[in-house]
Write a protein that holds these residues in place. Sequence first.
Motif, PDB file in Angstrom:
ATOM      1  N   UNK A 203       0.838  -1.203   0.000  1.00 53.27           N
ATOM      2  CA  UNK A 203       0.000   0.000   0.000  1.00 53.27           C
ATOM      3  C   UNK A 203       0.872   1.251   0.000  1.00 53.27           C
ATOM      4  N   UNK A 204       1.879   1.279   0.865  1.00 53.86           N
ATOM      5  CA  UNK A 204       2.759   2.443   0.936  1.00 53.86           C
ATOM      6  C   UNK A 204       3.551   2.635  -0.359  1.00 53.86           C
ATOM      7  N   UNK A 205       3.959   1.537  -0.960  1.00 59.98           N
ATOM      8  CA  UNK A 205       4.688   1.622  -2.227  1.00 59.98           C
ATOM      9  C   UNK A 205       3.799   2.250  -3.309  1.00 59.98           C
ATOM     10  N   UNK A 206       2.556   1.808  -3.400  1.00 59.57           N
ATOM     11  CA  UNK A 206       1.630   2.378  -4.388  1.00 59.57           C
ATOM     12  C   UNK A 206       1.260   3.816  -4.049  1.00 59.57           C
ATOM     13  N   UNK A 207       1.143   4.106  -2.788  1.00 61.81           N
ATOM     14  CA  UNK A 207       0.779   5.452  -2.355  1.00 61.81           C
ATOM     15  C   UNK A 207       1.904   6.445  -2.657  1.00 61.81           C
ATOM     16  N   UNK A 208       3.138   6.016  -2.426  1.00 58.65           N
ATOM     17  CA  UNK A 208       4.288   6.889  -2.651  1.00 58.65           C
ATOM     18  C   UNK A 208       4.681   7.005  -4.120  1.00 58.65           C
ATOM     19  N   UNK A 209       4.308   6.035  -4.947  1.00 58.73           N
ATOM     20  CA  UNK A 209       4.648   6.052  -6.368  1.00 58.73           C
ATOM     21  C   UNK A 209       3.377   5.779  -7.184  1.00 58.73           C
ATOM     22  N   UNK A 210       2.529   6.796  -7.394  1.00 61.57           N
ATOM     23  CA  UNK A 210       1.250   6.572  -8.071  1.00 61.57           C
ATOM     24  C   UNK A 210       1.391   6.208  -9.549  1.00 61.57           C
ATOM     25  N   UNK A 211       2.579   6.363 -10.135  1.00 59.90           N
ATOM     26  CA  UNK A 211       2.773   6.007 -11.544  1.00 59.90           C
ATOM     27  C   UNK A 211       2.651   4.510 -11.773  1.00 59.90           C
ATOM     28  N   UNK A 212       2.796   3.725 -10.714  1.00 60.56           N
ATOM     29  CA  UNK A 212       2.711   2.275 -10.847  1.00 60.56           C
ATOM     30  C   UNK A 212       1.283   1.753 -10.754  1.00 60.56           C
ATOM     31  N   UNK A 213       0.348   2.598 -10.414  1.00 64.93           N
ATOM     32  CA  UNK A 213      -1.036   2.158 -10.288  1.00 64.93           C
ATOM     33  C   UNK A 213      -1.624   1.854 -11.660  1.00 64.93           C
ATOM     34  N   UNK A 214      -2.505   0.855 -11.704  1.00 65.43           N
ATOM     35  CA  UNK A 214      -3.089   0.382 -12.952  1.00 65.43           C
ATOM     36  C   UNK A 214      -3.799   1.507 -13.700  1.00 65.43           C
ATOM     37  N   UNK A 215      -4.629   2.284 -13.024  1.00 68.44           N
ATOM     38  CA  UNK A 215      -5.375   3.323 -13.731  1.00 68.44           C
ATOM     39  C   UNK A 215      -4.440   4.382 -14.313  1.00 68.44           C
TER      40      UNK A 215
END
Length: 116
Positions: free
Chosen positions: A5-17
């Motif tokens: 969760x923290x990884x996705x929160x800190x790096x939003x470029x990796x999120x699917x959308x």
Amino acid sequence: MAELFLQNYNNPKLQIHSLLNTKRMQEIKENQERLIPIIESIIFLGRQNIPFRGHRDDGQLDLPSTIEDGGSSINEGNFRELLKFRVKAGDSTLENHLKNSSSKATYISKTIQNER
């Protein structure tokens, strides 16, 4: 799970959308670039007061296969002949669009010309 969760929160470029949105924006840009030579040809014909259509402006555009090959000797109308001229002069974006697009998505048919 918390670390993910923290990884996705800190790096939003990796999120699917975000990844899907980036891909969609890239496709939109490519489609716009494909239409530029067609729109420029339309503007040229309009400014010069040259009619678009001829007697044989249906079907697939008969592109020359090489620079020496002039294509068919049939006049396909001013608009289509101008597009062939642009391809022959080296417009690779237009050539790729006309050769690789579906015949329903080239945006050069008389039906498209008649639309507003």
